[in-house]
Design a protein around this motif. Structure first.
Motif, mmCIF file in Angstrom:
data_model
loop_
_atom_site.group_PDB
_atom_site.id
_atom_site.type_symbol
_atom_site.label_atom_id
_atom_site.label_comp_id
_atom_site.label_asym_id
_atom_site.label_seq_id
_atom_site.Cartn_x
_atom_site.Cartn_y
_atom_site.Cartn_z
ATOM 1 N N GLN A 58 0.701 -0.751 -0.529
ATOM 2 C CA GLN A 58 0.329 -0.026 -0.134
ATOM 3 C C GLN A 58 0.766 1.655 -0.199
ATOM 4 O O GLN A 58 0.849 1.901 -0.584
ATOM 5 C CB GLN A 58 -1.082 0.025 0.816
ATOM 6 N N LEU A 59 2.230 1.556 1.316
ATOM 7 C CA LEU A 59 2.428 2.029 1.188
ATOM 8 C C LEU A 59 3.807 2.535 0.089
ATOM 9 O O LEU A 59 4.183 3.871 -0.539
ATOM 10 C CB LEU A 59 2.888 2.697 2.646
ATOM 11 N N PHE A 60 4.866 1.651 -0.469
ATOM 12 C CA PHE A 60 5.710 1.914 -1.439
ATOM 13 C C PHE A 60 5.797 0.743 -2.399
ATOM 14 O O PHE A 60 5.804 1.999 -3.242
ATOM 15 C CB PHE A 60 6.560 1.356 -0.576
ATOM 16 N N VAL A 61 4.510 0.324 -2.616
ATOM 17 C CA VAL A 61 4.371 0.118 -4.455
ATOM 18 C C VAL A 61 2.915 0.394 -5.351
ATOM 19 O O VAL A 61 3.028 1.782 -5.764
ATOM 20 C CB VAL A 61 4.213 -1.650 -4.525
ATOM 21 N N ARG A 62 1.688 0.850 -3.997
ATOM 22 C CA ARG A 62 1.107 1.362 -4.945
ATOM 23 C C ARG A 62 0.364 3.094 -5.253
ATOM 24 O O ARG A 62 -0.050 3.538 -5.348
ATOM 25 C CB ARG A 62 -0.362 0.809 -4.593
ATOM 26 N N THR A 63 1.724 3.397 -4.044
ATOM 27 C CA THR A 63 1.605 4.440 -4.404
ATOM 28 C C THR A 63 2.907 5.469 -5.828
ATOM 29 O O THR A 63 2.961 6.545 -5.868
ATOM 30 C CB THR A 63 2.463 5.278 -3.200
ATOM 31 N N GLY A 64 3.537 4.494 -6.206
ATOM 32 C CA GLY A 64 4.394 4.512 -7.599
ATOM 33 C C GLY A 64 4.322 5.271 -8.364
ATOM 34 O O GLY A 64 5.126 6.541 -9.009
ATOM 35 N N ALA A 65 2.985 5.156 -9.108
ATOM 36 C CA ALA A 65 2.692 6.114 -10.370
ATOM 37 C C ALA A 65 2.335 7.121 -9.895
ATOM 38 O O ALA A 65 2.544 8.369 -10.408
ATOM 39 C CB ALA A 65 1.080 5.192 -10.755
ATOM 40 N N GLY A 66 1.776 7.212 -8.612
ATOM 41 C CA GLY A 66 2.050 9.026 -7.995
ATOM 42 C C GLY A 66 2.455 9.865 -7.923
ATOM 43 O O GLY A 66 3.070 11.279 -8.230
ATOM 44 N N GLN A 67 3.348 8.994 -7.511
ATOM 45 C CA GLN A 67 5.099 9.144 -7.256
ATOM 46 C C GLN A 67 6.075 10.070 -8.212
ATOM 47 O O GLN A 67 6.253 11.020 -9.337
ATOM 48 C CB GLN A 67 5.648 8.236 -6.056
ATOM 49 N N ALA A 68 5.197 9.125 -9.117
ATOM 50 C CA ALA A 68 6.090 9.268 -11.011
ATOM 51 C C ALA A 68 5.439 10.269 -11.586
ATOM 52 O O ALA A 68 5.934 11.406 -12.339
ATOM 53 C CB ALA A 68 6.200 8.118 -11.526
ATOM 54 N N THR A 69 4.125 10.501 -11.221
ATOM 55 C CA THR A 69 3.391 11.746 -11.534
ATOM 56 C C THR A 69 4.045 13.164 -11.270
ATOM 57 O O THR A 69 4.071 14.571 -11.515
ATOM 58 C CB THR A 69 1.572 11.675 -11.906
ATOM 59 N N ASP A 70 4.350 13.211 -9.607
ATOM 60 C CA ASP A 70 5.012 14.055 -9.249
ATOM 61 C C ASP A 70 6.180 14.371 -9.630
ATOM 62 O O ASP A 70 6.765 16.311 -9.385
ATOM 63 C CB ASP A 70 4.723 14.418 -7.629
ATOM 64 N N LEU A 71 6.463 13.373 -10.061
ATOM 65 C CA LEU A 71 8.261 13.711 -10.024
ATOM 66 C C LEU A 71 8.657 14.643 -11.469
ATOM 67 O O LEU A 71 9.212 15.094 -12.097
ATOM 68 C CB LEU A 71 9.095 12.691 -9.551
ATOM 69 N N THR A 72 7.761 14.054 -12.392
ATOM 70 C CA THR A 72 8.249 14.269 -13.736
ATOM 71 C C THR A 72 7.693 15.745 -14.269
ATOM 72 O O THR A 72 7.736 16.193 -14.418
ATOM 73 C CB THR A 72 7.275 13.252 -14.238
ATOM 74 N N ARG A 73 6.366 16.225 -12.911
ATOM 75 C CA ARG A 73 5.816 17.272 -13.215
ATOM 76 C C ARG A 73 6.596 18.199 -13.177
ATOM 77 O O ARG A 73 7.384 19.433 -14.096
ATOM 78 C CB ARG A 73 4.342 17.274 -12.860
ATOM 79 N N ALA A 74 7.400 17.653 -11.721
ATOM 80 C CA ALA A 74 8.864 18.660 -11.462
ATOM 81 C C ALA A 74 9.302 18.821 -12.174
ATOM 82 O O ALA A 74 10.503 19.364 -13.105
ATOM 83 C CB ALA A 74 9.191 18.097 -9.786
ATOM 84 N N TYR A 75 9.451 17.403 -12.876
ATOM 85 C CA TYR A 75 11.138 17.469 -13.962
ATOM 86 C C TYR A 75 10.829 18.416 -15.003
ATOM 87 O O TYR A 75 12.195 19.172 -16.570
ATOM 88 C CB TYR A 75 11.028 16.225 -14.191
ATOM 89 N N ALA A 76 9.416 18.294 -15.434
ATOM 90 C CA ALA A 76 9.120 19.599 -17.174
ATOM 91 C C ALA A 76 9.237 20.792 -16.497
ATOM 92 O O ALA A 76 9.861 21.550 -17.698
ATOM 93 C CB ALA A 76 7.519 19.257 -16.992
ATOM 94 N N GLU A 77 9.044 20.752 -15.035
ATOM 95 C CA GLU A 77 9.408 22.419 -14.670
ATOM 96 C C GLU A 77 11.067 22.623 -14.545
ATOM 97 O O GLU A 77 11.156 24.109 -15.059
ATOM 98 C CB GLU A 77 8.183 22.588 -13.678
ATOM 99 N N GLN A 78 11.564 21.922 -14.694
ATOM 100 C CA GLN A 78 13.276 22.299 -14.582
ATOM 101 C C GLN A 78 14.144 21.203 -14.603
ATOM 102 O O GLN A 78 13.660 20.099 -13.204
ATOM 103 C CB GLN A 78 13.744 22.769 -12.542
#
Length: 425
Positions: free
Chosen positions: A87-107
């Motif tokens: 629940q905590l470490f695997v099923r949050t993975g795609a959401g984490q990736a969305t947040d991170l790639t958004r940050a990468y697109a900004e900088q």
């Protein structure tokens, strides 16, 4: 100068070591952003890092996990471990990736440096085609043909029968964790990534660089240790800070009896599990017991402390550790390394998650006693204390590990290894 993104799972025990790593990158002149939960943002902004908080990934309160992850309600032991991982470490993975790639697109960043349980960093590294460094803040969970499955808390077996046992256990573990493996595949699909054939333990570790906290002397010998693994020692050494000492601190300064610290860490902090039986076991001994609740806002216990005990939420380790004779702990890796770095022998009650594995390694290294449960009986604690205090080998082995740990500067080594990786890229 590099642009560094540091991904930190939002737990106090994960945040503290990665704060030290972030400070080291900043001190070396690099630009640092940190991706973590909102509750920990101030820790990083205070040192000059920019913070990106969990948004698409469900931010949570580590002291009330079932509020965000109802499947965790009422679970302890192996069931809690499996549900936690999924629940905590695997099923949050795609959401984490969305947040991170958004940050990468900004900088865009040059490298993503992540704690060893941030699967989102793995996904984001693939999606952005950027280098990924894992900082393992718990003992290595990379599987090995020479070892039993990680996290079972078993030392390597000897002889043919032992090797067959470990092989069978590796097969059983794959079966038991098949649901988590399916969750990993589903999260890859949600993140827009193709399926791969990695075992989950491998998926959490960078194939390029793994900076493992601890020292080789606390790692079981294996013939197939991945070549990208480097040991960096401690990540968070006790240091002077502004935290106030408790009002009873003069009792510590004037104490002539042995001083024992009892801690249940910061996650599973039910004081009935370890603090209460420790008080029962040692409340009449000629020792001073110092207990921490693991919550800065909770400095009292729901039961009466014996006359030789003192209680606080947190106690500054730079002041406490040099005075300790023995630590009784739930097995949190950061606290274990902090004690061993001072040559302090341990009594470890590792109940769940990575704690049984840590307890087993401490016992294997000869630096403490493994109680083999997170809820020990008072008699077991009393017997362990007598063993540790009467057998000088425990302190000698703890001091041996202290010497090895003192040879490292963990945060600076993470920076150096990361920069070397970028230079080779």
């Amino acid at each position: 100068m590099a642009d560094v993104m540091i991904a930190v799972m939002p737990f106090h025990g994960h945040v503290a070591p990665l704060v030290a790593v972030a400070e080291a990158f900043l001190a070396a002149g690099h630009r640092v952003r940190v991706y973590t939960g909102a509750a920990h943002a101030d820790r990083f902004t205070a040192i000059g890092a920019r913070v990106v908080t969990w948004a698409s990934a469900p931010d949570f309160d580590e002291h009330d996990l079932p509020a965000t992850f109802p499947a965790l309600r009422g679970k302890k032991g192996p069931r809690q471990m499996l549900t936690n991982v999924e629940q905590l470490f695997v099923r949050t993975g795609a959401g984490q990736a969305t947040d991170l790639t958004r940050a990468y697109a900004e900088q865009p960043w040059d490298v993503i440096v992540a704690d060893g349980l941030s699967i989102g960093a793995h996904f984001a590294s693939e999606l952005t085609a950027t280098p990924w460094v894992t900082v393992s803040i718990v003992p290595l969970t990379i599987p090995s043909r020479d070892l039993p499955p990680p996290i079972l808390g078993l030392q390597p077996a000897k002889g043919l029968a032992g090797r067959l046992r470990d092989r069978a256990l590796r097969g059983m573990t794959r079966m038991v964790s098949s649901g988590i493996q399916r969750a990993y595949a589903e999260e890859r699909t949600r993140a827009g990534l193709p399926l791969d054939d990695l075992a989950l333990e491998q998926a959490f570790m960078s194939p390029q660089l793994v900076c493992a906290s601890g020292v080789a002397e606390l790692e079981y010998p294996r013939s197939d240790l991945a070549t990208q693994v480097v040991f960096v020692g401690e990540l968070t050494r006790p240091r002077a800070n502004d935290a106030a000492l408790p009002s009873w601190w003069p009792d510590v300064e004037s104490c002539r009896d042995p001083i024992l610290h009892v801690t249940q860490g910061t996650l599973n902090v039910d004081p009935h599990d370890l603090i209460e039986p420790s008080f029962t076991a040692l409340g009449r001994q000629r020792v001073l017991l110092i207990a921490s609740t693991g919550r800065s806002d909770v400095a009292e216990l729901p039961f009466t402390a014996p006359p030789n005990a003192r209680v606080a939420g947190f106690i500054p380790y730079d002041s406490l550790l040099p005075r300790l004779d023995v630590m009784i702990t739930n097995g949190g890796w950061g606290g274990v390394l902090a004690a061993l770095a001072q040559g302090i022998p341990l009594i470890v009650a590792g109940g769940d998650l990575d704690k049984p594995e840590i307890a087993a390694r401490v016992a294997w290294a000869g630096a403490g006693v493994n109680l083999r449960t997170g809820r020990p009986r008072p008699r077991a604690i009393l017997d362990a204390w007598r063993r540790v205090t009467s057998d000088g080998s425990y302190r000698a082995n703890a001091q041996r590990l202290a010497k090895s740990l003192s040879a490292h500067d963990g945060p600076r080594e993470v920076v150096d290894h990361t920069m070397a990786l970028l230079a080779r890229a």
